[in-house]
Design an enzyme around this catalytic site. Sequence first.
Site, PDB file in Angstrom:
ATOM      1  N   TYR A   1       0.853  -1.180   0.000  1.00  0.00           N
ATOM      2  CA  TYR A   1       0.000   0.000   0.000  1.00  0.00           C
ATOM      3  C   TYR A   1       0.892   1.235   0.000  1.00  0.00           C
ATOM      4  O   TYR A   1       1.245   1.777   1.038  1.00  0.00           O
ATOM      5  CB  TYR A   1      -0.945  -0.011   1.202  1.00  0.00           C
TER       6      TYR A   1
ATOM      7  N   LYS B   1       5.557 -14.968  -0.569  1.00  0.00           N
ATOM      8  CA  LYS B   1       5.242 -15.296  -1.963  1.00  0.00           C
ATOM      9  C   LYS B   1       6.528 -15.045  -2.741  1.00  0.00           C
ATOM     10  O   LYS B   1       6.551 -14.321  -3.740  1.00  0.00           O
ATOM     11  CB  LYS B   1       4.082 -14.423  -2.472  1.00  0.00           C
TER      12      LYS B   1
ATOM     13  N   ASP C   1      -0.866 -18.170  -0.951  1.00  0.00           N
ATOM     14  CA  ASP C   1      -1.970 -18.940  -1.537  1.00  0.00           C
ATOM     15  C   ASP C   1      -2.159 -20.266  -0.798  1.00  0.00           C
ATOM     16  O   ASP C   1      -3.282 -20.656  -0.462  1.00  0.00           O
ATOM     17  CB  ASP C   1      -1.762 -19.144  -3.051  1.00  0.00           C
TER      18      ASP C   1
ATOM     19  N   ASP D   1      -4.289  -8.325   4.911  1.00  0.00           N
ATOM     20  CA  ASP D   1      -5.639  -7.849   4.638  1.00  0.00           C
ATOM     21  C   ASP D   1      -6.488  -8.950   4.015  1.00  0.00           C
ATOM     22  O   ASP D   1      -7.597  -9.255   4.458  1.00  0.00           O
ATOM     23  CB  ASP D   1      -5.544  -6.638   3.696  1.00  0.00           C
TER      24      ASP D   1
ATOM     25  N   ASP E   1      -9.814 -11.246   5.825  1.00  0.00           N
ATOM     26  CA  ASP E   1     -11.199 -11.352   5.326  1.00  0.00           C
ATOM     27  C   ASP E   1     -11.572 -12.812   5.085  1.00  0.00           C
ATOM     28  O   ASP E   1     -12.682 -13.243   5.390  1.00  0.00           O
ATOM     29  CB  ASP E   1     -11.382 -10.565   4.017  1.00  0.00           C
TER      30      ASP E   1
HETATM   31 MG    MG Z   1      -9.951  -5.682   4.463  1.00  0.00          MG
END
Ligand code: MG
Length: 353
Positions: free
Chosen positions: A133, A183, A216, A240, A244
Site C-alpha cells: 500500500y 510469496k 496462496d 488484509d 477477510d
Molecule cells: Mg480488508
Amino acid sequence: MTTYRIATIPGDGIGVDVTAEAVKVVDAVLPGIEWTEFDWSCEQYLRTGAMMPADGPERLAGFDAILLGAVGFPGVPDHISLWGLLIPLRRAFSQYVNLRPVRLLPGTESALRDRTAADLDILIVRENSEGEYSEIGGIHNPGRPEEFVLQESVFTRVGCERIIRYAFDRARERDRRVCSATKSNGLIHSMPYWDSVFERIAAEYPDVETRQMHVDALAAEIVLHPDRLDVIVGSNLFGDILSDLAAAVTGGLGLAPSGNINPQRDAPSMFEAVHGSAPDIAGKGIANPVAQILAAAMLLEQLGERGAAAAIDRAVCEVLAEGSIRTPDLGGGATTTELGTAIAERATELTGG
Ligand code: MG
Ligand code: NAI
C-alpha cells in the site's frame, strides 16, 4: 478511577449503528469514559471536499484511543475514503500493527462446520504502514498505445523487523507458533527480503516454532487445517486478504474485530471492525454489532482494562451461545440494537452492575 478520553469516528453506513452499540456496551462495563464524536465521513467529503479536516490527526492526537466505524459509501470512490482518512491516521500515529484475532465463537455456524472453538483461534498480525500500500508509482503515456502503470511496494528494514518481532512477542503469550505469509516465488525482490528478516528475527526466539508458507497455500491452510495455525504475520496486502478470508470461514464479517496498534504508545491506537460500511444493509438496523463490540474490547485491553475487556468478551460468547438473539447474518431476526442491548445487559451482570 482513571477517566479515559476516547474519540469515535462512526463514519458511514453501518459504521454509525455498530459504533453506537459498542459505546453502549463499554459504558455498561466501565462507566465514566469521556467520548468525543467526530463526524468525518463520505457525507462530509461530499459537503467539504475532504474526508477530515487538514488538522484531523492533531485533533485526535491527545485522545487515549480511537474507535472507528467504517468509511466508504457509493458516490465516493473507495481510494478517496481510504487515503483521505484511514491510511493517513494509521501512519500519523505509527499504528504499524494491524491486529486481527480470528476465533470461532461459541454458537456461531462456521463454513467449517465440523470444527469447534478449540480448533480455530488465530491471531493475524498485519503490517499496517508500508508494503504494497504505497503511493509510489503512476500511469505513464496515458491514452497512448504504450500506456503502462507502475505500483511500487515498499519494504523497509525497520518496518519488517518491528512487525515480525511484534508477532513473535504475541506468540509467546499464546501457543508459541508463528507462520509467515510469503510469496517469494512470484515477488522475487520484496518477499525474499521479508523472508530473510523473518529468519533473522526467528533466531532470537528459539522457543517459538516457525513456518513460512506462500500466501496462496496459507489461504488453503486456514480453511483445511486452522488448528495448525496460531499467529500469522503478513505484509499489508497479504494480511488484509487473509483476515477477510479467515473472518468469512468463521462466522462472517459481522464477528471480526481489528486493532490498529501503536506499540510504543506515543500516539493513540485505533480500533475498528474488519468489515466496511455495508451499503447493501445500511439504514436497515440489522447490521451485526459484535465485530465492533469486540473491537471496543480490544481497545479496553490496550488501555490496560483487562477485566472490562474480558467481561465484554464473555458477554458476547454467552449471548451468541444461547442463540435466541441473533442478527440476520447469523440466521436470526434481531436488530442491531437488540443484540447490542442484550450484550450490554449481560456484560453489566458479569461485572456485578
Ligand atoms: Mg480488508
Ligand atoms: P463490507 O464489509 O462493507 O460488506 C461486505 C458484505 O458483508 C456485505 O454483503 C455486507 O452486508 C456484509 N456485512 C459486513 N458487515 C456486516 C455486519 N456487521 N453485519 C452483517 N453483515 C455485514 O465490504 P464492501 O461491500 O466491500 O465495502 C463497502 C464499503 O466499505 C466500501 O466503500 C469500502 O471501501 C468500505 N470499507 C471500509 C473499511 C473501513 O472503513 N475500514 C473496510 C472495508 C471496506
